[in-house]
Design a protein around this motif. Sequence first.
Motif, mmCIF file in Angstrom:
data_model
loop_
_atom_site.group_PDB
_atom_site.id
_atom_site.type_symbol
_atom_site.label_atom_id
_atom_site.label_comp_id
_atom_site.label_asym_id
_atom_site.label_seq_id
_atom_site.Cartn_x
_atom_site.Cartn_y
_atom_site.Cartn_z
ATOM 1 N N SER A 33 0.805 -1.229 0.000
ATOM 2 C CA SER A 33 0.000 0.000 0.000
ATOM 3 C C SER A 33 0.832 1.270 0.000
ATOM 4 O O SER A 33 0.447 2.272 -0.624
ATOM 5 N N TRP A 34 1.975 1.290 0.697
ATOM 6 C CA TRP A 34 2.753 2.514 0.810
ATOM 7 C C TRP A 34 3.183 3.069 -0.549
ATOM 8 O O TRP A 34 2.959 4.254 -0.833
ATOM 9 N N PRO A 35 3.790 2.271 -1.429
ATOM 10 C CA PRO A 35 4.186 2.849 -2.720
ATOM 11 C C PRO A 35 3.007 3.333 -3.550
ATOM 12 O O PRO A 35 3.135 4.262 -4.341
ATOM 13 N N VAL A 36 1.838 2.714 -3.365
ATOM 14 C CA VAL A 36 0.666 3.104 -4.152
ATOM 15 C C VAL A 36 0.095 4.419 -3.664
ATOM 16 O O VAL A 36 -0.342 5.261 -4.466
ATOM 17 N N ILE A 37 0.100 4.641 -2.356
ATOM 18 C CA ILE A 37 -0.463 5.882 -1.832
ATOM 19 C C ILE A 37 0.357 7.086 -2.305
ATOM 20 O O ILE A 37 -0.170 8.184 -2.506
ATOM 21 N N VAL A 38 1.652 6.879 -2.524
ATOM 22 C CA VAL A 38 2.499 7.969 -2.996
ATOM 23 C C VAL A 38 2.094 8.407 -4.400
ATOM 24 O O VAL A 38 2.197 9.584 -4.751
ATOM 25 N N VAL A 39 1.593 7.467 -5.215
ATOM 26 C CA VAL A 39 1.163 7.785 -6.574
ATOM 27 C C VAL A 39 0.038 8.803 -6.593
ATOM 28 O O VAL A 39 -0.102 9.593 -7.514
ATOM 29 N N ASP A 40 -0.790 8.770 -5.550
ATOM 30 C CA ASP A 40 -1.900 9.726 -5.481
ATOM 31 C C ASP A 40 -1.451 11.117 -5.053
ATOM 32 O O ASP A 40 -2.232 12.059 -5.081
ATOM 33 N N LEU A 41 -0.190 11.224 -4.631
ATOM 34 C CA LEU A 41 0.311 12.497 -4.135
ATOM 35 C C LEU A 41 1.437 13.072 -4.983
ATOM 36 O O LEU A 41 1.791 14.236 -4.829
ATOM 37 N N ALA A 42 2.013 12.265 -5.856
ATOM 38 C CA ALA A 42 3.161 12.719 -6.639
ATOM 39 C C ALA A 42 3.108 12.107 -8.023
ATOM 40 O O ALA A 42 2.387 11.145 -8.267
ATOM 41 N N SER A 43 3.889 12.657 -8.936
ATOM 42 C CA SER A 43 3.949 12.126 -10.291
ATOM 43 C C SER A 43 5.328 12.391 -10.874
ATOM 44 O O SER A 43 6.124 13.146 -10.315
ATOM 45 N N GLY A 44 5.590 11.763 -12.012
ATOM 46 C CA GLY A 44 6.863 11.969 -12.698
ATOM 47 C C GLY A 44 8.047 11.613 -11.823
ATOM 48 O O GLY A 44 8.022 10.686 -11.024
ATOM 49 N N ARG A 45 9.123 12.368 -11.967
ATOM 50 C CA ARG A 45 10.333 12.083 -11.207
ATOM 51 C C ARG A 45 10.188 12.437 -9.733
ATOM 52 O O ARG A 45 11.056 12.111 -8.923
ATOM 53 N N LYS A 46 9.098 13.093 -9.366
ATOM 54 C CA LYS A 46 8.872 13.347 -7.955
ATOM 55 C C LYS A 46 8.599 12.033 -7.221
ATOM 56 O O LYS A 46 8.815 11.924 -6.012
ATOM 57 N N LEU A 47 8.136 11.004 -7.944
ATOM 58 C CA LEU A 47 7.982 9.690 -7.343
ATOM 59 C C LEU A 47 9.334 9.174 -6.853
ATOM 60 O O LEU A 47 9.474 8.709 -5.728
ATOM 61 N N ASP A 48 10.327 9.254 -7.731
ATOM 62 C CA ASP A 48 11.663 8.787 -7.373
ATOM 63 C C ASP A 48 12.191 9.544 -6.162
ATOM 64 O O ASP A 48 12.769 8.960 -5.237
ATOM 65 N N ALA A 49 11.987 10.870 -6.180
ATOM 66 C CA ALA A 49 12.476 11.700 -5.070
ATOM 67 C C ALA A 49 11.784 11.339 -3.763
ATOM 68 O O ALA A 49 12.408 11.327 -2.697
ATOM 69 N N THR A 50 10.475 11.034 -3.826
ATOM 70 C CA THR A 50 9.744 10.674 -2.620
ATOM 71 C C THR A 50 10.220 9.340 -2.074
ATOM 72 O O THR A 50 10.433 9.181 -0.864
#
Length: 454
Positions: A119-136
């Motif tokens: 669940s943790w990596p999926v919840i980040v998708v709802d809050l970030a996109s693009g290379r901000k995913l990598d940074a998060t």
Amino acid sequence: MISLGLPRIPQRGRIFSSVFIDTFGWGLFAPLAFLYFSYNTGLSFSAIGSAVSAGTLAALPTALLAGWLVDRFSPKAVLVSSNLVTALGYGLYPFASEWTLIAVATFLVMAGDRLYWASWPVIVVDLASGRKLDATYAAVGTIKNFTVATGALASSGLTVVLGHGAADLVLALNVVTSLVAAVLLAGVRIPATRPGPEPGATEEEQENPGRPAPGWRDAFTDHAFTGFCFFFMLLTFAWALPSTILPAYAVEIMELPDWTPALFLGINSVAIMLAQMPVTARVSHVPRQRLIVRSGLIFVVVFTGLYLVTKVPATTAIVVLVPVMLTFTLGEMISLPAANALVASSAPAAIRGRYMSLFQLSWAVSGLFIPLLAGFVLDRGALWVCAAFGGIALLAAIGIQATAYRIAPADRPGPTPRGAKTGAPRPDHPSDEAASLDPEPSESTRPVSTKDVT
């Protein structure tokens, strides 16, 4: 919350505070987890070990259940539940005086762990996109390494002062931190949107929105994705170096002092704490697939170097092993955020939880086989160790090169992955890098290792 260079995602105060508090509690108790049962039961270490292994193995299938729960309900609900289940499992530890109860408590803790990583990596998708995913993801890795280290140090201090009595205190603190993290996560506001027809959907598909929803069949028949998961699972064998391989390799094979494994593990952890986020930012222009392949090749170089240092005197070997360990850490830092972001941003929105749970099984499956392989090759010497793990890393790099570009084409045209959006540019494409680095996500619904640190 002070910035500290953390990515600008919505509600980052709650998000990162929950990671900090939760992982600090885990770091407190981790050094005493196995010993706790020895302190409080009359069981032998072999009996305790078999009970822990049984509970861990029984929890393995819950990873697939977790993926379904994420898609059926929401990643936030599953993430909060993971903390509650983990707290319940640790709460049973004081009462686990028999083999069965140890296995049950371990099962609950590991089941919570599987829920967490689905669940943790999926919840980040709802809050970030693009290379901000990598940074998060990089920020989470940095926080985890820091808090586990500080938690372990605090645990050591409490043990010096309180002796065996510290185990009960740090266990209680671990339960409390899990509950506090659950409360923080429960307050996170996630956009509640349902995906409409894909921009690239056919006219027939758009006119029949009631067609069967995608499910496990779609995930398992996405052969490029499942192939990538298999080869990434092989890549995770290399992550056993600091904690599983190097201690025995350095002391028994290289005959180095007993304190050297802790030194190299410390170098690894400190390097990640200091450099993970800068390194991730520095390679943000490189396609994620290429970063993962490069990490496999880096691990091949590391195991080659690990063999070569056996040919030099012990004093020289200790010095040479420092850059070898730093090179290994670089491979970790460039690949892990990229791999999580690649999978999360490539999965169809409706079954993103299933995709992520399959990917997270990479760590669980390799964890079952690494001790067996490590024990076998360590008994046979340095060449066996380095050839086995270096060869697996090379095979992983070759396999990822063949599969990763097919699930999310980056720097060249390629087939559209099953379920991927075709009406908008992908954030992995070099031409989209500028948009991917915008301070705020352009779409809240666009796509994002155990609480163990990897």
